[in-house]
Design a protein around this motif. Structure first.
Motif, PDB file in Angstrom:
ATOM      1  N   GLN A 124      51.391  50.589  34.498  1.00 28.93           N
ATOM      2  CA  GLN A 124      50.518  51.150  33.847  1.00 28.93           C
ATOM      3  C   GLN A 124      49.854  49.777  33.127  1.00 28.93           C
ATOM      4  N   ASN A 125      50.632  49.277  32.156  1.00 27.17           N
ATOM      5  CA  ASN A 125      49.744  48.398  31.226  1.00 27.17           C
ATOM      6  C   ASN A 125      49.302  47.077  31.966  1.00 27.17           C
ATOM      7  N   PHE A 126      49.992  46.820  33.049  1.00 33.54           N
ATOM      8  CA  PHE A 126      49.568  45.399  33.870  1.00 33.54           C
ATOM      9  C   PHE A 126      48.357  45.839  34.644  1.00 33.54           C
ATOM     10  N   ASP A 127      47.934  47.177  34.923  1.00 36.17           N
ATOM     11  CA  ASP A 127      46.947  47.507  35.664  1.00 36.17           C
ATOM     12  C   ASP A 127      45.705  47.575  34.642  1.00 36.17           C
ATOM     13  N   ILE A 128      46.188  47.724  33.346  1.00 39.09           N
ATOM     14  CA  ILE A 128      45.142  47.787  32.453  1.00 39.09           C
ATOM     15  C   ILE A 128      44.750  46.437  31.978  1.00 39.09           C
ATOM     16  N   PHE A 129      45.474  45.393  31.949  1.00 40.33           N
ATOM     17  CA  PHE A 129      45.219  44.104  31.885  1.00 40.33           C
ATOM     18  C   PHE A 129      44.237  43.377  33.099  1.00 40.33           C
ATOM     19  N   LEU A 130      44.780  43.772  34.289  1.00 45.27           N
ATOM     20  CA  LEU A 130      43.852  43.272  35.598  1.00 45.27           C
ATOM     21  C   LEU A 130      42.649  43.879  35.449  1.00 45.27           C
ATOM     22  N   LYS A 131      42.473  45.214  35.234  1.00 39.86           N
ATOM     23  CA  LYS A 131      40.959  45.863  35.010  1.00 39.86           C
ATOM     24  C   LYS A 131      40.282  45.065  34.061  1.00 39.86           C
ATOM     25  N   THR A 132      40.918  45.078  32.965  1.00 41.19           N
ATOM     26  CA  THR A 132      39.837  44.461  31.704  1.00 41.19           C
ATOM     27  C   THR A 132      39.558  43.085  32.090  1.00 41.19           C
ATOM     28  N   MET A 133      40.259  42.151  32.733  1.00 40.74           N
ATOM     29  CA  MET A 133      39.975  40.778  33.030  1.00 40.74           C
ATOM     30  C   MET A 133      39.016  40.901  33.977  1.00 40.74           C
TER      31      MET A 133
END
Length: 404
Positions: A124-133
């Motif tokens: 979940q958090n890694f997906d947030i990172f990818l989306k934000t970047m």
């Protein structure tokens, strides 16, 4: 020596209520004019138009903007509670943990850590990172909370995941469940009967916890593997990656191995905070460690506990809890920790000094000009960069000029 100055900007709900976009940009401009600011580390708990405007403003002023990303605690829009954090053997209530900081579990940042091997939280958090970047034009990612709990979370939190991830790992390796369980219960039982002579027999906390060496090694490998996941993604995007690490004498507890992690980043910020009363800062971490140890080993004296930490860290610290709470520790220790970190990483990447320059009531932090001058004198000529921490909005403008 040309210094590289970076600053951190945290934008939570409260900050957005108090500070306008113009005020935020004025603060960045003030730092840029005084420090020749090269890099801004930005954590916006709800990224949006303001994030875009800050990035655009910084880039127009030749300032890089890196995503300040919390990995295992205080993740954006991912709530962690006492029930869902990494399991601590035998404890379901935060209040019963020995030496725990009374603000753990409360506030906008609650410092409750999840298990790095929890697939749900990680994905979940890694997906947030990818989306934000993907959505914003960041120049790199700065990983924070990339660790296990520290003494501020209570002494027993050092064994979080011991009967979950670790037990599962040992089962696969063929070790019997009861052997693992008994080792921890025997340790707590023995600790209750320790006296000063017993504590004085250890040269370090690593040695005191040597029966759990495999467990702490397991935790270090988990943190390294988590960092590698982010590094691979960042480098695939052609972005930089940096790490926010506790000072080396505390990183033993949090499973942040400088030598291992330096292989997977472009630079490191060393969090040797000598005055702050917050997680990762020496005064709070030492206080919580000593108080937790004394509660579990009631026959041990405060002085013996302090002397053990001195042997473990090689630092010069006050002799009593009251002194460390009221005075903090000498900033000369920041230079010692920086030197220790550079020795451990063998020059693989730069290590920058993180200085807590904030005036904020939540962490009971009031950094005076005299304290700041002590830092400057201690670190002069000993670091290639400084990260003014940890929220530029709470740093008085006149403090920036002290670095001229």
């Amino acid at each position: 020596m040309n210094m590289i100055f970076s600053a951190q900007l945290y934008l939570g709900q409260q900050e957005k209520k108090v500070f306008s976009q113009n005020q935020i940009q004025e603060k960045i401009t003030s730092a840029a004019e005084s420090l020749d600011l090269k890099r801004l580390l930005l954590w916006d708990t709800h990224p949006g138009i303001l994030t875009e405007e800050i990035i655009r403003f910084c880039h127009s002023n030749s300032i890089e903007v890196w995503l300040w990303h919390p990995v295992l605690a205080d993740m954006n829009d991912i709530p962690v509670t006492a029930e869902t954090m990494a399991e601590i053997p035998g404890f379901t209530s935060l209040e019963k943990l020995s030496g725990i900081w009374d603000k753990i579990g409360s506030g906008e940042e609650n410092f409750l850590f999840v298990d790095p091997l929890d697939p749900g939280y990680h994905r979940q958090n890694f997906d947030i990172f990818l989306k934000t970047m993907d959505e914003y034009d960041f120049d790199g990612v700065f990983l924070d909370r990339i660790r296990y709990a520290s003494p501020a979370n209570g002494f027993e939190s050092l064994f979080s995941t011991y009967l979950t991830s670790w037990l599962n790992n040992r089962t696969k390796a063929g070790r019997v469940h009861e052997e693992v369980r008994n080792l921890l219960s025997v340790f707590y039982s023995d600790l209750n009967n320790w006296d000063d002579d017993r504590l004085n027999s250890f040269n370090s906390l690593d040695e005191m916890l040597q029966p759990f060496g495999d467990f702490f090694r397991f935790k270090r490998e988990n943190i390294e593997n988590t960092v590698k996941t982010y590094k691979n993604a960042a480098h695939k995007m052609h972005k930089g990656i940096a790490l926010d690490l506790l000072p080396s004498s505390l990183s033993f507890f949090t499973a942040q191995d400088y030598q291992m992690l330096s292989r997977h980043c472009d630079w490191i910020k060393d969090m040797t905070y000598c005055y702050a009363m917050g997680p990762a800062a020496f005064p709070l971490e030492i206080r919580c460690l000593i108080e937790g140890l004394l509660k579990l080993a009631p026959k041990v004296t405060e002085r013996a506990a302090f002397k053990l930490f001195e042997r473990h860290s090689g630092l010069e610290i006050p002799d009593t809890l009251s002194e460390i709470i009221s005075r903090g520790i000498n900033p000369e220790n920041a230079a010692k920790e920086l030197s220790s970190a550079e020795y451990l990483i063998e020059g693989k990447v730069p290590v920058f000094a993180g200085l807590e320059m904030v005036n904020t009531p939540y962490f009971s932090t009031r950094i005076s000009e005299k304290m700041l001058e002590g830092y400057i004198n201690a670190l002069k000529g000993k670091t290639s960069g400084v990260v003014v921490s940890w929220n530029i909005l709470h740093i008085p403008d006149r403090y920036f000029s002290l670095f001229r």
